[in-house]
Motif scaffolding. Structure first.
Motif, mmCIF file in Angstrom:
data_model
loop_
_atom_site.group_PDB
_atom_site.id
_atom_site.type_symbol
_atom_site.label_atom_id
_atom_site.label_comp_id
_atom_site.label_asym_id
_atom_site.label_seq_id
_atom_site.Cartn_x
_atom_site.Cartn_y
_atom_site.Cartn_z
ATOM 1 N N ALA A 187 -26.299 -5.802 -38.117
ATOM 2 C CA ALA A 187 -27.535 -6.481 -37.722
ATOM 3 C C ALA A 187 -28.733 -5.887 -38.454
ATOM 4 C CB ALA A 187 -27.739 -6.382 -36.211
ATOM 5 N N ARG A 188 -28.724 -4.585 -38.684
ATOM 6 C CA ARG A 188 -29.825 -3.961 -39.428
ATOM 7 C C ARG A 188 -29.866 -4.476 -40.863
ATOM 8 N NH1 ARG A 188 -27.841 1.313 -37.796
ATOM 9 N NH2 ARG A 188 -27.952 1.130 -35.548
ATOM 10 N N ARG A 189 -28.697 -4.611 -41.479
ATOM 11 C CA ARG A 189 -28.651 -5.163 -42.839
ATOM 12 C C ARG A 189 -29.118 -6.616 -42.843
ATOM 13 N NH1 ARG A 189 -24.066 -1.983 -42.763
ATOM 14 N NH2 ARG A 189 -22.691 -3.727 -42.301
ATOM 15 N N ALA A 190 -28.729 -7.371 -41.823
ATOM 16 C CA ALA A 190 -29.170 -8.768 -41.719
ATOM 17 C C ALA A 190 -30.687 -8.835 -41.556
ATOM 18 C CB ALA A 190 -28.474 -9.455 -40.546
ATOM 19 N N LEU A 191 -31.250 -7.962 -40.734
ATOM 20 C CA LEU A 191 -32.699 -7.935 -40.535
ATOM 21 C C LEU A 191 -33.422 -7.608 -41.842
ATOM 22 C CD1 LEU A 191 -35.121 -8.094 -38.563
ATOM 23 C CD2 LEU A 191 -34.806 -5.623 -38.184
ATOM 24 N N GLU A 192 -32.914 -6.635 -42.579
ATOM 25 C CA GLU A 192 -33.527 -6.280 -43.863
ATOM 26 C C GLU A 192 -33.561 -7.477 -44.802
ATOM 27 O OE1 GLU A 192 -31.129 -3.031 -45.235
ATOM 28 O OE2 GLU A 192 -31.909 -1.654 -43.696
ATOM 29 N N ARG A 193 -32.446 -8.190 -44.905
ATOM 30 C CA ARG A 193 -32.377 -9.356 -45.789
ATOM 31 C C ARG A 193 -33.279 -10.478 -45.289
ATOM 32 N NH1 ARG A 193 -28.571 -10.060 -49.548
ATOM 33 N NH2 ARG A 193 -29.010 -7.840 -49.656
ATOM 34 N N ALA A 194 -33.306 -10.694 -43.981
ATOM 35 C CA ALA A 194 -34.157 -11.741 -43.412
ATOM 36 C C ALA A 194 -35.632 -11.437 -43.675
ATOM 37 C CB ALA A 194 -33.896 -11.877 -41.909
ATOM 38 N N VAL A 195 -36.013 -10.182 -43.561
ATOM 39 C CA VAL A 195 -37.403 -9.795 -43.837
ATOM 40 C C VAL A 195 -37.740 -10.060 -45.296
ATOM 41 C CG1 VAL A 195 -38.969 -7.808 -44.018
ATOM 42 C CG2 VAL A 195 -37.638 -8.158 -41.942
ATOM 43 N N GLY A 246 -42.678 -16.885 -44.684
ATOM 44 C CA GLY A 246 -42.139 -17.525 -43.490
ATOM 45 C C GLY A 246 -42.242 -16.632 -42.273
ATOM 46 N N GLU A 247 -41.762 -17.156 -41.171
ATOM 47 C CA GLU A 247 -41.762 -16.380 -39.936
ATOM 48 C C GLU A 247 -40.334 -16.052 -39.549
ATOM 49 O OE1 GLU A 247 -42.556 -18.435 -36.076
ATOM 50 O OE2 GLU A 247 -43.083 -20.101 -37.392
ATOM 51 N N LEU A 248 -40.208 -14.943 -38.837
ATOM 52 C CA LEU A 248 -38.914 -14.426 -38.443
ATOM 53 C C LEU A 248 -38.794 -14.453 -36.926
ATOM 54 C CD1 LEU A 248 -36.440 -13.052 -39.748
ATOM 55 C CD2 LEU A 248 -37.618 -10.885 -39.416
ATOM 56 N N ILE A 249 -37.690 -15.013 -36.443
ATOM 57 C CA ILE A 249 -37.404 -15.027 -35.007
ATOM 58 C C ILE A 249 -36.128 -14.214 -34.803
ATOM 59 C CG2 ILE A 249 -36.856 -16.437 -32.983
ATOM 60 C CD1 ILE A 249 -38.325 -18.347 -35.730
ATOM 61 N N ALA A 250 -36.257 -13.043 -34.189
ATOM 62 C CA ALA A 250 -35.092 -12.200 -33.913
ATOM 63 C C ALA A 250 -34.553 -12.563 -32.540
ATOM 64 C CB ALA A 250 -35.469 -10.725 -33.966
#
Length: 140
Positions: A15-23, A31-35
């Protein structure tokens, strides 16, 4: 590009890797990010009402901790952020979040379950990609 990105977040390494890529993607497209953190570990046996309520509280606290960590990470990178906690099956709730937010992309981490487990139940990433109303990025 991607204007609204939903990212599955449970503070695991994937999930941390996914968050990094999404950011990264949100920054590139402004864009905006919805976690989305999902309360999914309810008792799998005939529990009393008190036991279920206690488990819900534990899950809710964990989700809030995860989202606070995600928000802190995102705040340092100047990306619009929203965090939300949902209860239910993770893949189903990610798809619902994407529909409700009209997301262009869902980003999930690869969990790394064994191949036998994945064949039997299917992974959250696989189920999300099968039912998503938008593109899905699975980050390894």
């Amino acid at each position: 590009m991607f204007r609204r990105i939903v990212v599955a977040y449970d503070d695991s390494p994937g999930a941390r890797r996914a968050l990094e890529r999404a950011v990264e993607l949100a920054r590139l497209s402004r864009g905006e990010l919805i976690a989305v953190a999902v309360e999914a570990h309810l008792p799998h046996y005939g529990a009393t009402v008190g036991e279920v309520a206690e488990e819900l509280e534990v899950e809710e606290r964990a989700c809030h901790r995860w989202l606070a960590a995600a928000e802190a990470y995102v705040a340092e990178r100047d990306v619009a952020f929203e965090g939300e906690t949902r209860a239910g099956h993770p893949a189903q709730e990610l798809v619902r979040a994407a529909e409700q937010h009209r997301a262009d992309l869902i980003v999930v981490g690869h969990s790394g379950h064994s191949s036998a487990w994945g064949r039997f139940l299917g992974s959250t990433a696989e189920k999300t990609s099968r039912h998503a109303p938008c593109s899905v990025l699975i980050v390894r």
